[in-house]
Enzyme design. Structure first.
Site: not given
Ligand code: NAD
Length: 487
Positions: A254, A288, A388, A179
């Protein structure tokens, strides 16, 4: 401004076919300009069902598992070869959808290819063992794939994060449903082309974009998925792990960090400053394992801050497509929402008593740019020292003695990586032992590579990516005990 034409509409990939999405289309923006870039097919829960069914059928056919592992490894390596052969076609797409400089996009594609090389090579090295049970028995273990691996990808390194999971999954004969992130899903299309080029059977790799709460939630709660890999935020990680737990499905999570570099009074400051360039400004800090806190000995604070400000102020910040070569430059943040969020955290820190030695504001130009930011007078009780920011923002916190430095570095709920800059090996090894993090860098931030295990302590998640350790996330051990006849 340089312009690069790209396709207007990008489809999902299910069972070896490019398909539209049941939820219609999604606009993908160019964060370098703020304008619409292209449309992406948007999957719904039924598309997820179809993709999981295709992956399940491919798994149950045993086509990957029955192969001699060296053959499977060669297919995996060929996916990486395709990416390298097409780096100049893929890089502008990745840059335009994510905002990162073109040289960073090329670096990401090379990094993605490296996962296929590494895990392709590992495919034939996963061997079981024979366990002595005395006369009359022959006992051995084998490693078998879980089956369907569901992988939910973040937007900060869409290609590398996908490669990291699917290379190990395919090398161990799992099939995958990926996804992709809603913000920058386009360049994942090239993995589908690469899979076709490499001769991966249909259904072995399915890639679809969908909303997290729709397609992501459908995938993580699907009863025909056998293992889940997720990189992203803590709340989403908790939602995914909770959904997976209902099906008793293991996860690798992660979930980011708030990682600290300790800068001792005997550190080589030139070297530290060189590491800050990549540590916090690479990918505009949306990493991250970014060096988001510098825990600096009070006696070298003024020199360090002055030099940090110099690095930040000398970065050329603008559209990634115009930043083609490695140098003092930085691209856009991925979205307006992320840029606003980072600016808000900086403003809150200033209200709490921190000082922006430079930066802290959005830039007055089209696109989603935050000024490279050095935040000083930060104390560990502030939000900015614990949350973060996920932007080009480093917080400087002072310490007086070595134990205090370690205490500060361990004071967040995360524990992804940590670093120490010192010329004293005793100090370095003490920090390495006492820091609560999965990966420690001594005198080089991001030391290590695809070969070295990566993953967090605490709220940074569990399981390991990269290295030999990661392969074990994708296999289950089977023991076979054979009773020999008494003849
Ligand atoms: P998120 O964790 O919400 O999204 C990451 C992925 O998860 C996306 O593909 C999203 O579509 C999916 N997702 C979201 N809700 C879901 C659910 N209920 N069930 C399954 N999949 C789901 O992150 P975001 O909203 O894009 O970013 C928010 C914060 O997350 C950022 O500010 C950052 O701090 C953190 N982040 C961290 C990393 C990392 O590498 N650790 C990467 C992206 C974001």
């Amino acid at each position: 401004m340089m312009t690069t034409e790209i396709k207007a509409f990008w489809q999902n990939y299910i069972n070896g076919e490019f398909v539209d999405g049941g939820a219609g289309r999604l606009d993908v923006d160019n964060p370098g300009t703020g304008e619409k870039l292209a449309e992406q097919a948007l999957a719904d829960a039924r598309d997820v069902d179809t993709a999981v069914a295709a992956a399940r059928a491919c798994h149950e056919s045993n086509v990957l598992f029955d192969m001699r592992p060296v053959e499977r490894g060669r297919i995996v390596r060929k996916i990486g070869d395709y990416l390298l052969d097409h780096v100049h076609e893929i890089a502008p797409v990745l840059t335009l959808e994510s905002g990162k400089p073109l040289w960073e996009a090329r670096k990401e594609i090379e990094g993605a290819a490296r996962y296929f090389e590494y895990y392709g090579n590992q495919a034939e090295t996963l061997e079981g063992r024979s366990i002595p049970l005395g006369a009359g028995y022959f006992d051995f273990t084998t490693y078998e794939p879980y089956g369907v691996s569901g992988q939910i990808i973040p937007w900060n390194f869409p290609l590398e994060m996908t490669a990291r999971g699917i290379a190990a999954a395919l090398a161990t004969a799992n099939t995958c449903v990926v996804k992709t992130p809603e913000i920058d899903p386009l360049s994942l299309y090239y993995f589908c082309k690469a899979a076709e080029y490499a001769g991966l059977p249909p259904g072995a790799l399915n890639i679809l974009c969908g909303e997290g709460t729709v397609a992501g939630a459908a995938l993580s709660s699907h009863s025909d998925v056998n293992q889940i890999v997720f990189t992203g935020s803590v709340p989403t990680g908790v939602a995914i792990a909770s959904a997976a737990a209902k099906n008793v499905v293991p996860c690798v999570l992660e979930l980011g960090g708030k990682s600290a570099a300790i800068v001792h009074d005997d550190a080589d400051i030139d070297n530290f400053i060189k590491n800050v360039r990549m540590g916090i400004f690479f990918n505009a800090g949306q990493v991250c394992s970014a060096m988001s806190r510098a825990i600096v000995h009070q006696s070298v604070n003024d020199e360090v801050v002055e030099r940090l400000v110099d690095v930040a102020q000398n970065l050329s910040v603008g559209p990634g497509i115009e930043r083609t070569e490695f140098g003092p430059n930085m691209g856009a943040m991925v979205s307006e929402k992320q840029c606003d969020r980072a600016e808000k955290i900086c403003a809150a820190a200033e209200r709490e008593g921190a000082k922006a030695a430079t930066g802290g504001r959005k830039m007055n130009q089209p696109g989603y740019f935050l000024e490279p930011t050095i935040m000083t007078s930060v104390t560990q009780d502030m939000e900015i020292a614990n949350e973060e920011v996920f932007g080009p923002v480093i917080s400087v916190i002072n310490f007086i003695d070595d134990d205090e430095a370690i205490r500060l570095s361990n004071a967040t709920s995360y524990g992804l990586v940590g670093g120490v800059f010192t010329r004293d090996l005793d100090r370095a090894t003490k920090v390495a032992r006492e820091m609560r993090a999965g990966q420690i860098f001594v005198n080089e931030w991001y030391g290590g590579g695809v070969e070295t295990p990566f993953g967090g302590y605490g709220k940074s998640g569990y399981g390991r990516e990269k290295g030999r350790e990661a392969l074990m996330n994708y296999v289950q051990t089977k023991n076979v005990a054979i009773k020999l006849s008494d003849r």
